[in-house]
Design a protein around this motif. Structure first.
Motif, short mmCIF file in Angstrom:
data_model
loop_
_atom_site.label_atom_id
_atom_site.label_comp_id
_atom_site.label_asym_id
_atom_site.label_seq_id
_atom_site.Cartn_x
_atom_site.Cartn_y
_atom_site.Cartn_z
N ASP A 77 0.81 -1.22 0.00
CA ASP A 77 0.00 0.00 0.00
C ASP A 77 0.84 1.27 0.00
O ASP A 77 0.30 2.37 -0.12
CB ASP A 77 -0.92 0.02 1.22
N GLY A 78 2.16 1.13 0.17
CA GLY A 78 3.02 2.31 0.23
C GLY A 78 2.87 3.11 1.50
O GLY A 78 3.23 4.29 1.55
N ASP A 79 2.36 2.47 2.57
CA ASP A 79 2.18 3.19 3.84
C ASP A 79 3.54 3.42 4.50
O ASP A 79 4.33 2.48 4.65
CB ASP A 79 1.28 2.40 4.79
N THR A 80 3.78 4.63 4.91
CA THR A 80 5.06 4.97 5.54
C THR A 80 4.96 5.14 7.05
O THR A 80 5.98 5.31 7.71
CB THR A 80 5.63 6.27 4.94
N THR A 81 3.75 5.07 7.59
CA THR A 81 3.55 5.24 9.03
C THR A 81 2.62 4.16 9.56
O THR A 81 1.58 3.89 8.95
CB THR A 81 2.96 6.61 9.36
N ARG A 82 2.99 3.55 10.67
CA ARG A 82 2.12 2.63 11.40
C ARG A 82 2.42 2.77 12.87
O ARG A 82 3.58 2.81 13.27
CB ARG A 82 2.32 1.18 10.95
N ARG A 83 1.37 2.84 13.68
CA ARG A 83 1.52 2.94 15.13
C ARG A 83 2.42 4.12 15.52
O ARG A 83 3.29 4.00 16.36
CB ARG A 83 2.05 1.62 15.70
N HIS A 84 2.22 5.23 14.82
CA HIS A 84 2.85 6.50 15.16
C HIS A 84 4.36 6.53 14.88
O HIS A 84 5.07 7.36 15.46
CB HIS A 84 2.59 6.87 16.63
N ARG A 85 4.86 5.65 14.01
CA ARG A 85 6.27 5.72 13.64
C ARG A 85 6.46 5.09 12.26
O ARG A 85 5.55 4.45 11.73
CB ARG A 85 7.14 5.02 14.69
#
Length: 353
Positions: A109-117
């Motif tokens: 998905d190209g997500d660069t942030t998970r769980r605030h980092r």
């Protein structure tokens, strides 16, 4: 502004926080032990992803997730009249599968942030994130094959394997939607039933299986978890547009940035109204060379809401909540356990992160 799913009974006192804390406590040491067995650098990638270390390898008190799936596994053992600890292998296994999927999904998905980092792939690279996800999946199966009772181990492993196949099928469908102009709500629900519902269903049944429950009982608990998983994903889709960044740990309007055809968007696009037509036009346009602006994303969110996508998804989440609770009819549980299931379901659709 966070979503408003208010037409459900409030969770009873501290029941759900206690269940989630129990899920983290029971699985925590097992997950650390299993991750430490991985060959370097996968051990470090897993430790970073779970929040135990920072990107420099130093100990960290990062957010390891809500532990919804492990908590459900433990609760399902109690539904079968057993101690929650009986479900520990199942709780660990479903959490490993869940995190396998997160490592892969963040990259796809190209997500660069998970769980605030930063996500694991942005810190350790795509290849190591993929390999670590694969390794977590093999560990999940290994945990269940070590259950001493062969028939119970077989039944539990079969349920986990089926859920994992469904999760992968759902992710493949989700990715295929990105290349399509339109996606219907029934298609979206079918995809989310595989991607999210199947593993929640497995989580809600696997503890009972490990406790020796019969298949009809396990199947009813699976249906509860599956429908709750769909409600969970519906709420996730709402938060992906209207969730507060400081609560979700993801950028505001994150799903709209990716032109994701989530439930609110699919529902809005099926309407015959000016807002839906304008939304379809904007969704079909390529991203501007200068990137998305906050004003443009805010306008997209307004169009989804104006076309009824938000209210439809909220109503659907409530209906799935009721369906999940209805699946528990006929399941004979010890005193107080049914109320814990009810509180857990209310928590899932009332959450804001």
């Amino acid at each position: 502004m966070p979503h408003s799913l208010l037409a459900v009974p409030p969770s009873r006192g501290g029941v759900v926080p206690a269940l989630l804390a129990e899920g983290r406590e029971v699985t925590g040491s097992h997950l650390r032990e299993l991750a430490a067995r991985l060959a370097p650098p996968m051990d470090a990638v897993a430790a970073y992803h779970f929040g135990w270390i920072d990107q420099h390898g130093d100990p960290s008190a990062g957010d390891a997730g809500k532990a919804v799936r492990p908590a459900l596994a433990l609760l399902s053992a109690r539904a079968a009249g057993a101690a929650a600890e009986v479900a520990a292998p199942g709780a660990v296994a479903v959490e490993l599968v869940h995190n396998f999927s997160l490592l892969h999904d963040d990259l796809m998905d190209g997500d660069t942030t998970r769980r605030h980092r930063p996500t694991a792939w942005t810190v350790h690279g795509p290849s190591q994130a993929i390999l670590t996800g694969d390794a977590l999946l093999t560990l999940a199966v290994d945990v269940l094959t070590r259950v001493p009772e062969p028939e119970i181990a077989r039944r539990a492993t079969a349920r986990l394997s089926s859920a994992t196949r469904g999760l992968i099928d759902g992710q493949a469908q989700d990715l295929s939607f990105e290349a399509r102009v339109s996606v219907g709500v029934e298609e979206c629900l079918a995809m989310e039933g595989r991607k999210t519902g199947d593993l929640l269903g497995c989580s809600a049944a696997i503890g009972a299986v490990l406790a020796g429950a019969d298949e009809p009982t396990a199947d009813r608990l699976h249906t509860f978890g599956h429908d709750l998983g769909l409600a969970f994903q519906a709420v996730d889709d709402l938060l992906g547009i209207w969730g507060a960044e400081e609560r979700t740990g993801k950028p505001r309007w994150s799903d709209l940035r990716r032109r994701k055809k989530s439930l609110p968007v699919a529902a809005a696009l099926e309407r015959d109204c000016p807002a839906a037509r304008r939304l379809a036009d904007l969704y079909a346009e390529p991203e501007p060379p200068e990137g998305e602006t906050e004003d443009r994303l805010a306008h997209l969110a307004e169009l989804v809401e104006e076309a009824g996508g938000r209210s439809w998804t909220e109503d659907k989440a409530r209906a799935l909540y009721r369906s999940a609770l209805g699946a528990l009819d006929g399941v004979d549980m010890p005193f107080g356990v049914r109320e814990e299931f009810t509180a857990f379901a209310a928590f899932v659709i009332g959450r804001d992160n």
